[in-house]
Design a protein around this motif. Structure first.
Motif, PDB file in Angstrom:
ATOM      1  N   THR A 276       0.918  -1.158  -0.106  1.00 45.77           N
ATOM      2  CA  THR A 276      -0.202   0.001   0.161  1.00 45.77           C
ATOM      3  C   THR A 276       0.907   1.184   0.041  1.00 45.77           C
ATOM      4  O   THR A 276       2.268   1.214   0.051  1.00 45.77           O
ATOM      5  CB  THR A 276      -0.905   0.284   1.229  1.00 45.77           C
ATOM      6  OG1 THR A 276       0.127   0.038   2.508  1.00 45.77           O
ATOM      7  CG2 THR A 276      -1.650  -1.375   1.248  1.00 45.77           C
TER       8      THR A 276
ATOM      9  N   MET B 262       0.623  -6.308   0.991  1.00 46.83           N
ATOM     10  CA  MET B 262      -0.851  -6.873   0.883  1.00 46.83           C
ATOM     11  C   MET B 262      -0.821  -8.302   0.882  1.00 46.83           C
ATOM     12  O   MET B 262      -0.771  -8.913  -0.351  1.00 46.83           O
ATOM     13  CB  MET B 262      -1.436  -5.960  -0.309  1.00 46.83           C
ATOM     14  CG  MET B 262      -1.284  -4.447  -0.281  1.00 46.83           C
ATOM     15  SD  MET B 262      -1.978  -3.865  -1.869  1.00 46.83           S
ATOM     16  CE  MET B 262      -3.855  -3.727  -1.376  1.00 46.83           C
TER      17      MET B 262
ATOM     18  N   THR C  33      -4.944   1.295  -4.409  1.00 43.93           N
ATOM     19  CA  THR C  33      -3.977   1.811  -3.624  1.00 43.93           C
ATOM     20  C   THR C  33      -2.645   1.143  -3.500  1.00 43.93           C
ATOM     21  O   THR C  33      -1.786   1.754  -2.837  1.00 43.93           O
ATOM     22  CB  THR C  33      -4.586   1.399  -1.942  1.00 43.93           C
ATOM     23  OG1 THR C  33      -4.635   0.189  -1.976  1.00 43.93           O
ATOM     24  CG2 THR C  33      -6.052   1.953  -1.604  1.00 43.93           C
TER      25      THR C  33
END
Ligand code: PRX
Length: 654
Positions: A617, A623, A642
């Motif tokens: 991110t 992630m 993002t």
């Protein structure tokens, strides 16, 4: 269970119901009600009926320093006395306690009298080396008679043992010795597995040479393979020499019920494995209760738990539970696929095993083997001695359950799918074999006395049919007492503030069936993977990877695997350019070997992929959910807006 699926319910046979201690659901409910009406009275009754106390307890549960609970606090006993002397005194001296089958098929039988004598001799030898109550002893041994003897001998003199699985590397062994502050190490020259002699003492020597192990004053070495070993003068002793002139009797050390019987390291969500500390009285009580209620152990049973003593299942269901119940049990040195994948079935036939307890991974791999080679199909063997089957360590998928039921159990033996953990010490959720209607894939209902439920993030119970977090509502006698040397970590991990410190957080997700209330475990909710029933922390593997000189960054996730349940997938960023083709293959090999050396072969990633970066991110968080999708080969459905660097997803597709 859910409405969309056609679920078959398997009722225990009339015969299973008739012979069982917990006979029928009314008997099961009566035990649960007894515990609900008088929680302490229920456990105290069992503790008085099943254990022999040197000093009987007057207190049952002490919650004054929660969550550091105490059970039977003013009672004194000895675990080894309860497992050995008591049975010999009760006329079982000549009964076979252990049937040891070696890797090469050689069989050695050890009676209770003989086992008591072996344990006493070795306990005397340890005492002679100065090992005393409260000292820690690390045991790094293969499956063997001496392995069980070593555990029982520690218990006899009140030393706290810590077993390190024989598949762990020198680094892993060193870390555990250092954390435990062990005074002695018991090992063997090597071990036989699958027809090969593998070294152990050389790995132990390497561990002791890595630094941090000055606490070790004595090393005892069992001669097993005859492999080359270096004995260090003044520190190392051969096991056979240590016991040679010892007395066959050894006065047990009477310890407080809370005295730590063992510390067993297991993986958590941080890099460092934690030492799960167990008690003596409460632990042994529930080891026996699990044997009696879940396995319905009877005097004529031949019981076989295929676990290794390096894991908690080998503690509760090999070293302690069966012996405390005066049972005859198999101890197996080898592997299920040697000399061929019919080994388990042949052993059940040869030893007339009546209760068989194994892990879903083993079942799945043997299904595959039987499909590929009809000569090792269980149908070729006489498995009629079996009356009860068990499963442990990971979720069992319905197809494997059904194969186990039909081909191993002859559609006659109940299967107990036992949910529990290193931390719980004994069974928590499991069918009762002569009572509970079974549903493949569900561990069904709580063990009598255990109060579990499913909650949301705030600790509020969710309705049946809705998934959530598995918690235990009340302390139980065999529970973890603390994390060795780190009480804060114990509190934070298992009694988090989110639940006001009142609920034990198992670390698993669960769902209760909307109609029956049956529990199904939906998998870990933390960063712990379950590979072949072995717990592995993703951070532990990541730490090992980044310790390699070429690695800049690594993220590890699990992906479903047909045989091992989960497989380890590592996403790696190298310090140099991203490798491709043959170069990438070579680095993969190198890193797999590296992790094998840092932790042990069970931690080797199955799949390693290289990227110029990891998906993060904008605030720099990896992630992981996205990595899990990539690992599975799924289309990315997640919002990647993002993501700082969406282009690297292509590199990591594998
Ligand atoms: O995730 C659960 C899984 O194994 C974890 C405990 O691992 P360990 O402490 O190594 O102990 C294994 C032997 C008791 C649990 O948190 N697990 C264990 N048994 C089951 C299971 N998952 C589903 N069904 C089970 N029967």
């Amino acid at each position: 269970m859910s409405n969309e699926q056609q679920i078959r319910i398997y009722n225990p046979s009339e015969e299973a119901v008739k012979r069982a201690r917990v006979s029928g659901m009314d008997a099961y409910r009566a035990l649960c009600k007894e515990a609900e009406d008088d929680y302490e009275g229920y456990w105290a009754r069992h503790a008085r009926e099943l254990l022999e106390w040197k000093t009987p307890f007057t207190q049952v549960l002490d919650e004054s320093n929660a969550p550091f609970f105490k059970w039977f606090g003013d009672g004194k006993l000895n675990v080894s006395y309860n497992c050995l002397d008591r049975n010999v005194n009760n006329g079982l001296g000549d009964k076979v306690a252990l049937i040891f089958e070696a890797d090469n098929g050689d069989v050695t039988k050890v009676t209770y009298k003989d086992l008591l004598s072996r344990v006493s001799k070795f306990a005397n030898a340890l005492r002679g080396m100065g090992v005393k109550k409260g000292d820690r002893v690390v045991i790094y041994m293969p499956m063997s008679i001496e392995g069980v003897v070593a555990m029982q001998a520690c218990a006899r003199i009140g030393a706290t043992h810590s077993i390190v699985f024989g598949g762990f590397s020198a680094h892993a062994l060193r870390d555990r010795i250092e954390d435990a502050g062990a005074v002695a190490l018991i090992t063997s020259d090597g071990q036989f597995r699958g027809g090969k002699a593998l070294p152990l003492k050389p790995i132990a020597d390497e561990a002791l040479g890595l630094g941090g192990c000055d606490c070790i004053k004595n090393v005892v070495v069992v001669k097993r393979t005859g492999g080359d070993v270096k004995m260090v003068e003044g520190r190392d002793t051969w096991f056979h020499e240590a016991v040679a002139n010892q007395s066959e009797t050894c006065e047990p050390e009477w310890v407080e019920s809370e005295h730590p019987l063992f510390v067993l390291y297991t993986s958590g969500s941080t890099g460092k494995p934690k030492g799960v500390q167990h008690s003596s009285g409460g632990y042994l009580l529930q080891a026996m209760m699990s044997m009696r209620y879940t396995f319905d152990i009877q005097p004529d049973d031949v019981y076989w738990c295929t676990a290794d003593i390096g894991w908690v299942t080998g503690h509760t269901f090999i070293a302690y539970g069966p012996l405390a119940c005066g049972a005859t049990e198999i101890v197996f040195e080898g592997v299920p696929t040697f000399p061929d994948a019919g080994r388990f079935w042949k052993m059940i036939q040869d030893h007339k095993v009546s209760i068989f307890y194994t892990a879903p991974t083993a079942i799945r791999s043997l299904i595959k083997a039987a499909d590929n080679n009809p000569s090792v199909h269980p149908g070729k063997y006489d498995l009629s001695s079996l009356r009860l089957l068990g499963s442990v360590g990971e979720p069992i998928n319905p197809a494997a359950w059904e194969w186990y039921y039909e081909h191993i159990g002859g559609s006659r033996c109940p299967i107990v799918d036992t949910f529990w953990q290193t931390e719980t010490g004994a069974h928590m959720i499991t069918p009762m074999p002569g009572a509970t209607p079974m549903v493949p894939g569900s561990c069904t209902l709580p063990f009598p006395g255990i109060q579990v439920t499913v909650v949301d993030e705030t600790g509020t119970e969710v309705p049946w049919g809705q998934g959530g977090i598995l918690v235990v509502k009340r302390p139980w006698p065999a529970m973890i007492r603390t994390v060795w040397g780190d009480p804060d970590r114990f509190k934070k991990t298992y009694y988090p503030d989110d639940f006001k410190g009142k609920l034990y957080l198992a670390g698993d997700g669960a769902i209760r069936d909307a109609e029956t209330g049956y529990f199904t475990i939906t998998g870990r909710i933390d960063d712990v993977l379950n590979v072949s029933g072995h717990r592995m922390g993703t951070m532990e593997i990541e730490s090992a990877l980044v310790a390699h000189e070429q690695v800049a960054e690594a993220a590890v996730v699990g992906r479903p695997d047909d045989v091992t349940g989960e497989a380890i997938v590592a996403f790696v960023v190298l310090k140099g350019p991203r490798p491709t083709g043959d170069e990438a293959k070579a680095v993969v090999k190198e890193l797999q070997t590296w992790v094998g050396q840092e932790i042990g072969p069970i931690a080797k990633p199955k799949d390693i992929r290289f990227g110029e970066n990891l998906p993060k991110t904008r605030s720099g968080k990896i992630m992981r959910r996205l990595l899990r999708q990539l690992a599975k080969g799924e289309e990315i459905t997640q919002d990647t807006s993002t993501l700082e660097n969406p282009a690297i997803l292509d590199q990591l597709k594998g």
